[in-house]
Scaffold this motif. Structure first.
Motif, PDB file in Angstrom:
ATOM      1  N   ALA A   1      25.374  52.274  81.168  1.00 32.65           N
ATOM      2  CA  ALA A   1      25.829  52.181  79.786  1.00 32.65           C
ATOM      3  C   ALA A   1      26.923  51.127  79.596  1.00 32.65           C
ATOM      4  O   ALA A   1      27.381  50.918  78.475  1.00 32.65           O
ATOM      5  CB  ALA A   1      26.341  53.534  79.317  1.00 32.65           C
ATOM      6  N   GLN A   2      27.343  50.461  80.664  1.00 33.72           N
ATOM      7  CA  GLN A   2      28.457  49.526  80.565  1.00 33.72           C
ATOM      8  C   GLN A   2      28.150  48.339  79.657  1.00 33.72           C
ATOM      9  O   GLN A   2      28.988  47.944  78.851  1.00 33.72           O
ATOM     10  CB  GLN A   2      28.876  49.034  81.947  1.00 33.72           C
ATOM     11  CG  GLN A   2      29.618  50.082  82.733  1.00 33.72           C
ATOM     12  CD  GLN A   2      30.064  49.616  84.101  1.00 33.72           C
ATOM     13  OE1 GLN A   2      29.698  48.532  84.546  1.00 33.72           O
ATOM     14  NE2 GLN A   2      30.842  50.439  84.779  1.00 33.72           N
ATOM     15  N   LEU A   3      26.959  47.784  79.778  1.00 29.95           N
ATOM     16  CA  LEU A   3      26.619  46.611  78.966  1.00 29.95           C
ATOM     17  C   LEU A   3      26.654  46.942  77.477  1.00 29.95           C
ATOM     18  O   LEU A   3      27.194  46.173  76.677  1.00 29.95           O
ATOM     19  CB  LEU A   3      25.255  46.066  79.368  1.00 29.95           C
ATOM     20  CG  LEU A   3      24.843  44.760  78.708  1.00 29.95           C
ATOM     21  CD1 LEU A   3      25.849  43.658  79.004  1.00 29.95           C
ATOM     22  CD2 LEU A   3      23.463  44.345  79.184  1.00 29.95           C
ATOM     23  N   SER A   4      26.120  48.085  77.102  1.00 29.53           N
ATOM     24  CA  SER A   4      26.124  48.452  75.688  1.00 29.53           C
ATOM     25  C   SER A   4      27.543  48.744  75.194  1.00 29.53           C
ATOM     26  O   SER A   4      27.884  48.445  74.048  1.00 29.53           O
ATOM     27  CB  SER A   4      25.197  49.642  75.417  1.00 29.53           C
ATOM     28  OG  SER A   4      25.634  50.781  76.112  1.00 29.53           O
ATOM     29  N   GLU A   5      28.392  49.303  76.052  1.00 30.63           N
ATOM     30  CA  GLU A   5      29.778  49.565  75.662  1.00 30.63           C
ATOM     31  C   GLU A   5      30.552  48.254  75.501  1.00 30.63           C
ATOM     32  O   GLU A   5      31.342  48.108  74.562  1.00 30.63           O
ATOM     33  CB  GLU A   5      30.467  50.474  76.687  1.00 30.63           C
ATOM     34  CG  GLU A   5      31.878  50.843  76.331  1.00 30.63           C
ATOM     35  CD  GLU A   5      32.020  51.692  75.069  1.00 30.63           C
ATOM     36  OE1 GLU A   5      33.162  51.902  74.652  1.00 30.63           O
ATOM     37  OE2 GLU A   5      31.004  52.136  74.493  1.00 30.63           O
ATOM     38  N   VAL A   6      30.313  47.292  76.380  1.00 31.11           N
ATOM     39  CA  VAL A   6      30.936  45.975  76.242  1.00 31.11           C
ATOM     40  C   VAL A   6      30.489  45.332  74.925  1.00 31.11           C
ATOM     41  O   VAL A   6      31.310  44.787  74.182  1.00 31.11           O
ATOM     42  CB  VAL A   6      30.596  45.064  77.444  1.00 31.11           C
ATOM     43  CG1 VAL A   6      30.970  43.613  77.158  1.00 31.11           C
ATOM     44  CG2 VAL A   6      31.317  45.541  78.693  1.00 31.11           C
ATOM     45  N   ALA A   7      29.216  45.437  74.614  1.00 30.95           N
ATOM     46  CA  ALA A   7      28.708  44.864  73.362  1.00 30.95           C
ATOM     47  C   ALA A   7      29.332  45.552  72.152  1.00 30.95           C
ATOM     48  O   ALA A   7      29.713  44.892  71.175  1.00 30.95           O
ATOM     49  CB  ALA A   7      27.187  44.982  73.311  1.00 30.95           C
TER      50      ALA A   7
ATOM     51  N   VAL B   1      32.900  54.375  82.377  1.00 28.98           N
ATOM     52  CA  VAL B   1      31.597  54.367  81.717  1.00 28.98           C
ATOM     53  C   VAL B   1      30.513  54.232  82.789  1.00 28.98           C
ATOM     54  O   VAL B   1      30.638  53.388  83.684  1.00 28.98           O
ATOM     55  CB  VAL B   1      31.511  53.195  80.704  1.00 28.98           C
ATOM     56  CG1 VAL B   1      30.140  53.095  80.086  1.00 28.98           C
ATOM     57  CG2 VAL B   1      32.583  53.349  79.632  1.00 28.98           C
ATOM     58  N   PRO B   2      29.469  55.058  82.720  1.00 29.45           N
ATOM     59  CA  PRO B   2      28.391  54.946  83.706  1.00 29.45           C
ATOM     60  C   PRO B   2      27.803  53.535  83.731  1.00 29.45           C
ATOM     61  O   PRO B   2      27.722  52.867  82.703  1.00 29.45           O
ATOM     62  CB  PRO B   2      27.349  55.953  83.223  1.00 29.45           C
ATOM     63  CG  PRO B   2      28.101  56.900  82.351  1.00 29.45           C
ATOM     64  CD  PRO B   2      29.229  56.108  81.752  1.00 29.45           C
ATOM     65  N   LYS B   3      27.419  53.093  84.917  1.00 33.99           N
ATOM     66  CA  LYS B   3      26.923  51.714  85.078  1.00 33.99           C
ATOM     67  C   LYS B   3      25.790  51.375  84.129  1.00 33.99           C
ATOM     68  O   LYS B   3      25.732  50.262  83.618  1.00 33.99           O
ATOM     69  CB  LYS B   3      26.486  51.487  86.515  1.00 33.99           C
ATOM     70  CG  LYS B   3      27.639  51.468  87.478  1.00 33.99           C
ATOM     71  CD  LYS B   3      27.474  50.388  88.502  1.00 33.99           C
ATOM     72  CE  LYS B   3      28.624  50.412  89.470  1.00 33.99           C
ATOM     73  NZ  LYS B   3      29.619  49.435  89.216  1.00 33.99           N
TER      74      LYS B   3
END
Length: 69
Positions: free
Chosen positions: A26-32, A22-24
């Motif tokens: 977008a990582q936080l939103s994917e973790v959420a 996952v692009p850096k």
């Protein structure tokens, strides 16, 4: 009860996101998103199978994350 080494769901989710490429930005939103999915799955499981002893200590490990895979 046996002793074992466990991995917390948060660690597993972070690793899944990292390994998925996952692009850096977008990582936080994917973790959420994955964390929310996990919590929903846990709530649905609890609704289907209520804990007979709600005061008991719950063992948390990476097995919960398997529901997301």
């Amino acid at each position: 009860m046996g002793n074992g080494i466990g991995i917390a769901p948060a660690v597993m989710i972070n690793r899944m996101v990292h390994e998925a490429g996952v692009p850096k930005d977008a990582q936080l939103s994917e973790v959420a998103r994955l964390t929310t999915s996990l919590r929903q799955a846990q709530a649905e499981e609890q609704a289907r199978n209520p804990d007979p002893d709600p005061g008991a200590t719950t063992v948390v490990n990476g097995a919960e994350v398997d529901r997301l895979i």
